[in-house]
Design an enzyme around this catalytic site. Structure first.
Site, PDB file in Angstrom:
ATOM      1  N   SER A  17       0.665  64.929 -12.606  1.00 57.47           N
ATOM      2  CA  SER A  17       0.372  66.248 -12.048  1.00 57.47           C
ATOM      3  C   SER A  17       0.090  66.222 -10.552  1.00 57.47           C
ATOM      4  CB  SER A  17      -0.827  66.874 -12.774  1.00 57.47           C
ATOM      5  OG  SER A  17      -0.579  66.973 -14.150  1.00 57.47           O
ATOM      6  N   HIS A  49      -5.028  67.451  -8.603  1.00 56.12           N
ATOM      7  CA  HIS A  49      -4.009  68.444  -8.251  1.00 56.12           C
ATOM      8  C   HIS A  49      -4.141  68.863  -6.791  1.00 56.12           C
ATOM      9  CE1 HIS A  49      -3.652  69.824 -12.742  1.00 56.12           C
ATOM     10  NE2 HIS A  49      -3.305  68.566 -12.555  1.00 56.12           N
TER      11      HIS A  49
END
Length: 485
Positions: free
Chosen positions: A268, A318
């Site tokens: 991610s 992230h």
């Protein structure tokens, strides 16, 4: 016999597999110009020519308008390749030229002649793949002006390779590890603060290719397929890989700076870096098309929305990955356009890197092995917890808490005597441990060996005089002695 389908299929093949893009078409689309800025080459596909004079006229037209072509393209072509699809018979010798502009001319009259213009074996194989696509299919995709759809059309070997590696690793873990516990993910290279600060830096890379479960890898690979292809089509294969890895590292450094007691895995952070790169492409290219931005935001919102329903989502990674993608893309852009900004961004990146290292190595570390052992014990998996203790001791990561937990496991699976013996062995390795001295004090009190209990609780208080549990137990033992007297 040559047909329009052959014509459009060739154009489609050059766009998809050779990183060309359409820069010009005439009104009837029977002349299509493709450009590859990196190789500074132009390929012109033309459908229909009646004579050698027609071909020479096309060449002269190009040669006489060089300045205008260079201005229009933004670069000076090193060579032109002119591919003419026609069923007319005429002399096609001596049409190539080297001065003043390099020209290579090929006349294609039969489908078999297409072999002559294929640049390599791979492209030839891709062209000859059996499909049921029509002329309209190839034409529509070749002339598509939607930025995202144009990029999605391109062949992206690096993106496909990364996806394949992730899937193969996930399948191997599914087949051989059976379940994706923290213990297993830690063993195969998950990112953990404790291990990294003890020198296991390889986890910064290996963790990017690991995933928790099917939903986790499905969402990440779908996202990578979209954003990876877009970035690879824009900057090329190896630059896309650099952005992906750098963003993944930034995401992992951010994670290590704030998460000390979890196992972090997944692509991610690297994928959010690709998203950051796309926003930079729109900024530097001034392509603020509402439809384009809307499409990207919709995909991004879907990705974020789905992640909210998943366990172990690492928001910090992230954000770190997104920032890493922004920085490395801007550094690459300004390297060629603005040296001052380039060096400013290099300094900023180094400052962030150094700050992350200071944070990572100064925050209090948690022994992740003890955390996992405790978790397994709470779930009743004492055999797994026992194996984890052995693993921890073998890696030389055992501390006093490890021996404390091992004693509880021994007392549960074997006997109280085994538990006490384990705590005593731990105390020999960690003689100043308040935890082990306290536990042995409790154990000996339960065996009515109060003298030993007092000895251990005094040692515990010596290591941590302000601990309320130690103070209370010492008081209870002292009160017991007073009442007996």
């Amino acid at each position: 016999m040559i047909t329009e389908k052959h014509y459009w299929k060739c154009i489609y093949t050059w766009i998809k597999y050779l990183n060309y893009h359409v820069v010009h078409t005439n009104k009837d689309n029977d002349e299509v110009w493709l450009a590859n800025k990196k190789s500074q080459s132009i390929v012109i596909f033309k459908y229909g020519a009646n004579s050698t004079q027609d071909v020479r006229f096309d060449k002269t037209r190009i040669q006489e308008n060089q300045d205008n072509i260079i201005t229009f393209l933004g670069f000076k072509p090193k060579n032109y390749e002119l591919y003419i699809f026609t069923d007319k018979m005429f002399t096609d010798e001596n049409l190539n030229e080297t001065k003043p502009v390099k020209f290579k001319v090929k006349i294609i009259r039969e489908a078999e002649h297409i072999e002559r213009i294929m640049p390599n074996f791979f492209v030839k194989k891709m062209y000859h793949r059996t499909t049921k696509h029509t002329k309209s299919y190839y034409k529509q995709r070749a002339l598509n002006n939607n930025p995202i759809e144009k990029h999605m059309l391109k062949f992206a070997p690096v993106t496909y390779t990364i996806i394949a590696i992730n899937i193969m690793i996930w399948l191997a873990m599914t087949l051989f590890l059976n379940r994706f516990s923290d213990l297993k993910l830690l063993d195969v290279g998950g990112l953990v603060h404790f291990n990294v600060v003890h020198g296991e830096w390889y986890r910064l890379i290996t963790s990017i290719f690991l995933h928790y479960n099917f939903e986790h890898i499905l969402m990440n690979m779908l996202s990578l397929f979209i954003f990876g292809k877009i970035v690879e089509a824009i900057v090329g294969h190896w630059r896309m890989l650099v952005i992906y890895i750098v963003a993944g590292l930034f995401g992992n450094f951010a994670s290590l700076s704030f998460n000390t007691d979890t196992v972090s895995v997944g692509a991610s952070g690297a994928i959010f870096g690709l998203i950051g790169a796309i926003f930079i492409f729109m900024y530097v290219g001034k392509q603020f098309n509402r439809k384009l931005i809307g499409q990207l935001l919709i995909v991004l919102l879907i990705m974020i929305g789905l992640s909210l329903f998943m366990q172990n989502v690492n928001i910090v990674a992230h954000i770190g990955g997104f920032i890493g993608g922004l920085l490395i893309t801007l550094i690459g852009f300004y390297f060629k356009t603005n040296k001052n900004r380039f060096w400013l961004l290099i300094v900023l990146t180094l400052v962030l890197f150094i700050a992350a290292q200071i944070r990572i190595f100064t925050i209090k570390e948690d022994n992740i092995y003890n955390t996992i052992i405790t978790k397994e014990m709470k779930q009743g998996n004492y055999d797994d917890a026992k194996e984890m203790v052995k693993h921890t001791i073998n890696k030389d990561y055992a501390d006093d808490e490890t021996y404390y937990l091992n004693g509880l496991i021994k007392a549960t699976l074997d006997s109280k005597a085994e538990g006490i013996a384990t705590w005593e062995r731990g105390l020999r390795a960690h003689p100043n441990s308040g935890l082990l001295n306290y536990q042995l004090a409790i154990a000996n009190r339960s065996l009515d060996n109060k003298d030993k209990a007092k000895k251990y609780i005094k040692a515990a208080l010596k290591s941590d005089p302000s601990n309320n549990d130690y103070i209370n137990l010492n008081k209870e033992l002292s009160d017991d002695s007073d009442s007996e007297n």
